[in-house]
Design a protein around this motif. Structure first.
Motif, PDB file in Angstrom:
ATOM      1  N   TYR A  28       0.889  -1.177   0.000  1.00  7.44           N
ATOM      2  CA  TYR A  28       0.000   0.000   0.000  1.00  7.44           C
ATOM      3  C   TYR A  28       0.920   1.218   0.000  1.00  7.44           C
ATOM      4  O   TYR A  28       1.742   1.380   0.894  1.00  7.44           O
ATOM      5  N   SER A 115       3.406   0.351  13.727  1.00 13.90           N
ATOM      6  CA  SER A 115       2.198   1.167  13.850  1.00 13.90           C
ATOM      7  C   SER A 115       0.970   0.356  13.453  1.00 13.90           C
ATOM      8  O   SER A 115      -0.114   0.544  14.020  1.00 13.90           O
ATOM      9  N   ARG A 152      -4.926  -4.323   8.084  1.00  8.38           N
ATOM     10  CA  ARG A 152      -4.559  -5.716   7.760  1.00  8.38           C
ATOM     11  C   ARG A 152      -4.079  -6.498   8.980  1.00  8.38           C
ATOM     12  O   ARG A 152      -3.703  -7.654   8.845  1.00  8.38           O
TER      13      ARG A 152
END
Ligand code: PMV
Length: 324
Positions: A28, A115, A152
């Protein structure tokens, strides 16, 4: 947010939850909406089992939130604090502040997806604190508000995050790919655990706005994503490895063409890439991927484990599928 969470009445004073980290095999990179963290492209990752973050959230009657990572308090004037506070602001309860304690089993912000694990663990802990009983789809959306890749980190195994089409982002969430690959291994090559200098948020924005190569990125993903899914379903390791490695290198190429140039690799990263390519030419079935940091993650199968351990002294091996 109103469409997502039913209420803001806490069910208990404190809650704890764990979420795993994930490493993208099809990356991404680039947002179409930076407030809602909506991605320009879909992506696909492998979750890292017990490597991740445990979040404990307490409601406290203090004037200000208090956050700590690995028993170290986060200064209220730091960018980490502000990012967490912006997230908690979405769930304020009158008369209370939030106390957050994060414990990581991965290094913080060195491109090892800390993160992602942190925001997914916070979303899960909030769900317990408020007893919302959200399903994984809605937890994925909730985690996405904190960090895109956190969408995800709710599920284990291979996970696909479809970019979605709607402006409200309610169709932009990650789902598990129903296909286990027990022999699949990820090796974490930690060259440095220093925090990265340019956040992925800033890096993405600069790439989208200034890199002429970024135009090619959605087409790269459209090519790679179906191949990676095909490779997962057929357990075709070579197809998976070469497509994932090429996807990561193409992403880094778009970054390098940004102005100013964005380069997460160090000389050690390049040396390691060259070592991997040499070993591969000598017959070792091993590929790598790289995120917004200098560290590389090795992709290989259980059959290569002994040789991989021999060639790379300081790697940490992750077994993404349990029972093997
Ligand atoms: O979720 P963020 O904002 O930390 O961005 C993640 C970006 C990459 O790690 C480079 C790619 C990915 O898909 O995880």
């Amino acid at each position: 947010m109103k469409n997502l969470i039913p209420h803001l009445n806490p069910a208990q004073q404190s809650a704890t939850a764990f979420a795993c980290s994930n490493i993208a095999l099809c990356k991404y990179w680039g947002k179409r909406d930076s407030k809602l963290n909506l991605p320009i492209n879909s992506s696909l990752s492998i979750s890292l089992a017990d490597k991740g973050a445990t979040a404990t959230i307490k409601l406290i009657s203090a004037a200000q939130d208090q956050y700590a990572i690995n028993n170290k308090s986060i200064p209220a004037d730091s960018s980490h604090f502000l990012r967490l506070k912006n997230y908690f602001d979405l769930f304020r309860v009158t008369g209370f502040s939030f106390e957050l304690e994060i414990n990581l089993t991965i290094p913080l912000a060195a491109g090892l997806a800390s993160s992602a694990a942190i925001f997914a663990a916070i979303a899960k802990a909030l769900d317990k604190l408020f007893a919302w009983q959200l399903d994984n789809k809605n937890l994925s959306i909730l985690a996405r508000f904190g960090s895109g890749s956190a969408a995800r980190s709710i599920e284990e195994g291979f996970v696909e995050w479809r970019r979605g089409e709607h402006e409200d982002g309610l169709d932009s969430f990650a789902e598990k790919i129903d296909c286990a690959w027990p022999d699949f291994r990820v090796g974490l090559c930690l060259l440095t655990s220093e925090a990265k200098k340019i956040s992925s948020r800033a890096g993405m924005q600069s790439t989208v706005e200034t890199s002429i190569l970024y135009q090619a990125w959605p087409a790269q993903v459209a090519h790679d994503l179906p191949l990676i899914k095909q490779a997962i379903h057929n357990h075709d390791f070579e197809l998976l490895g070469k497509t994932a490695e090429n996807n990561a290198l193409a992403m880094h190429a778009t970054m390098l063409a940004s102005q100013p140039p964005l380069l997460y690799s160090t000389p050690e990263t390049i040396q390691l890439m060259q070592k991997i390519w040499r070993l591969r030419s000598e017959g070792l079935k091993i590929y790598f991927t790289q995120d917004a940091g200098p560290n590389l993650k090795l992709l290989f199968l259980k059959s290569e484990l002994a040789q991989v351990q021999e060639c790379f002294a300081n790697i940490e091996i992750v077994v993404p599928f349990k029972g093997n």
